[in-house]
Write an enzyme that holds these catalytic residues in place. Structure first.
Site, PDB file in Angstrom:
ATOM      1  N   ASP A  70       3.775  26.468 -34.788  1.00 41.30           N
ATOM      2  CA  ASP A  70       2.954  27.384 -34.505  1.00 41.30           C
ATOM      3  C   ASP A  70       1.948  27.357 -35.987  1.00 41.30           C
ATOM      4  O   ASP A  70       2.296  27.153 -36.982  1.00 41.30           O
ATOM      5  CB  ASP A  70       3.513  28.699 -34.387  1.00 41.30           C
ATOM      6  CG  ASP A  70       4.911  29.007 -35.107  1.00 41.30           C
ATOM      7  OD1 ASP A  70       4.990  28.639 -36.194  1.00 41.30           O
ATOM      8  OD2 ASP A  70       5.529  29.359 -34.389  1.00 41.30           O
ATOM      9  N   ASN A 138      14.360  39.186 -31.292  1.00 40.94           N
ATOM     10  CA  ASN A 138      14.131  39.553 -29.920  1.00 40.94           C
ATOM     11  C   ASN A 138      14.289  38.246 -29.140  1.00 40.94           C
ATOM     12  O   ASN A 138      13.846  38.410 -27.827  1.00 40.94           O
ATOM     13  CB  ASN A 138      12.556  40.000 -29.645  1.00 40.94           C
ATOM     14  CG  ASN A 138      11.518  39.156 -30.104  1.00 40.94           C
ATOM     15  OD1 ASN A 138      11.741  38.095 -30.440  1.00 40.94           O
ATOM     16  ND2 ASN A 138      10.169  39.697 -30.080  1.00 40.94           N
ATOM     17  N   HIS A 140      12.717  35.119 -29.796  1.00 38.64           N
ATOM     18  CA  HIS A 140      11.600  34.246 -29.564  1.00 38.64           C
ATOM     19  C   HIS A 140      11.960  33.091 -30.335  1.00 38.64           C
ATOM     20  O   HIS A 140      12.600  32.974 -31.330  1.00 38.64           O
ATOM     21  CB  HIS A 140      10.210  35.013 -30.095  1.00 38.64           C
ATOM     22  CG  HIS A 140      10.210  35.286 -31.697  1.00 38.64           C
ATOM     23  ND1 HIS A 140      10.182  36.326 -32.248  1.00 38.64           N
ATOM     24  CD2 HIS A 140      10.307  34.233 -32.678  1.00 38.64           C
ATOM     25  CE1 HIS A 140       9.746  36.241 -33.504  1.00 38.64           C
ATOM     26  NE2 HIS A 140      10.103  34.963 -33.949  1.00 38.64           N
ATOM     27  N   GLU A 145       7.163  34.793 -27.247  1.00 37.04           N
ATOM     28  CA  GLU A 145       7.742  36.075 -27.235  1.00 37.04           C
ATOM     29  C   GLU A 145       8.558  36.431 -25.638  1.00 37.04           C
ATOM     30  O   GLU A 145       8.386  35.688 -24.943  1.00 37.04           O
ATOM     31  CB  GLU A 145       6.799  37.219 -27.412  1.00 37.04           C
ATOM     32  CG  GLU A 145       6.009  37.067 -28.687  1.00 37.04           C
ATOM     33  CD  GLU A 145       6.716  37.663 -29.895  1.00 37.04           C
ATOM     34  OE1 GLU A 145       7.971  37.875 -29.875  1.00 37.04           O
ATOM     35  OE2 GLU A 145       6.029  37.867 -30.970  1.00 37.04           O
TER      36      GLU A 145
END
Length: 247
Positions: A70, A138, A140, A145
């Site tokens: 990313d 979370n 990811h 996400e």
């Protein structure tokens, strides 16, 4: 569904060295290997260890290629918190990987075209041989996400408030991370032949449990890895505390 191989080691240093050796073995076995690379605090020591092994053992990156997971959208060229700057500082400038073979997602111009081009570049290399991953609290992976489709491809995404908060310390004081990034999709990640995920600390225990010992769910993107046949998780005792099948 396939459960990953869980490898528990005593210290962060031991984990860094084990992951570095894993990458080194891949390059020795296949000098033309295509690596999927990750960023974040955990990987600083991993890349430092990889550079040490590179200098001591004499394997080469010259025929390899890399694709990072990313990159932020909207940072100026050379920004110290960009993932290009991170990779240059921690790995690229220390090894013989040709600059044109060290790729990150495009974040300028027409992003749809840039994302499609990234997918095509990975395909042209024959796919990713070894993909490195961290995992967010979370769930990811990359910047996929919660709610991300398991067949998603490289695309621009909106970052959650928790992800932005977690990454704020990587930026100069008073500067907030961008709200958007381009990330490999979960579908792209799952096409890698082998995946290594790294998790450290008690804060990752609950998410590892959700990812690997509960039914796969889009609310925990890392649980998509249950559908991959060749995943190794390197973690410490605190991160693995809730998992069965540790070794």
């Amino acid at each position: 569904m396939s459960k990953p191989n869980i490898c528990v080691l005593d210290t962060a240093e031991a984990i860094a060295d084990a992951v570095a050796q894993h990458v080194a073995r891949t390059l020795v076995a296949k000098p033309q290997a295509t690596l999927g690379l990750a960023t974040g605090k955990t990987f600083i020591s991993i890349y430092a260890s990889l550079v040490r092994h590179y200098r001591q053992e004499g394997f080469s990156f010259a025929e390899a290629a890399s694709f990072n997971l990313d990159e932020y959208v909207g940072l100026p060229d050379g920004h110290p918190a960009s993932f290009r700057s991170y990779m240059n500082e921690n790995l690229f400038r220390h090894v013989d990987l040709p600059s044109e073979q060290a790729q990150l997602p495009g974040v300028e111009g027409d992003l749809d075209l840039a994302c499609a081009a990234y997918e095509e570049a990975i395909k042209a290399r024959g796919g990713i041989d070894l993909q490195l991953l961290g995992i967010g609290q979370n769930g990811h992976i990359g910047f996929n996400e919660p709610g991300s489709a398991f067949d998603s491809r490289t695309r621009m995404v909106e970052l959650t408030a928790s992800t932005i908060a977690a990454n704020t310390s990587d930026f100069p004081p008073g500067e907030t991370p961008p709200g958007h990034a381009v990330t490999m999709g979960i579908g792209t990640i799952l096409e890698a032949r082998e995946i290594v995920l790294v998790a450290l600390g008690a804060k990752k225990a609950e998410v590892l449990l959700s990812a690997f010992e509960k039914p796969a769910s889009r609310e925990c993107p890392a649980s998509a890895l249950l559908g991959h046949p060749n995943v190794t998780v390197y973690c410490d005792a605190a991160a693995s505390a809730l998992l069965s099948g540790r070794r």
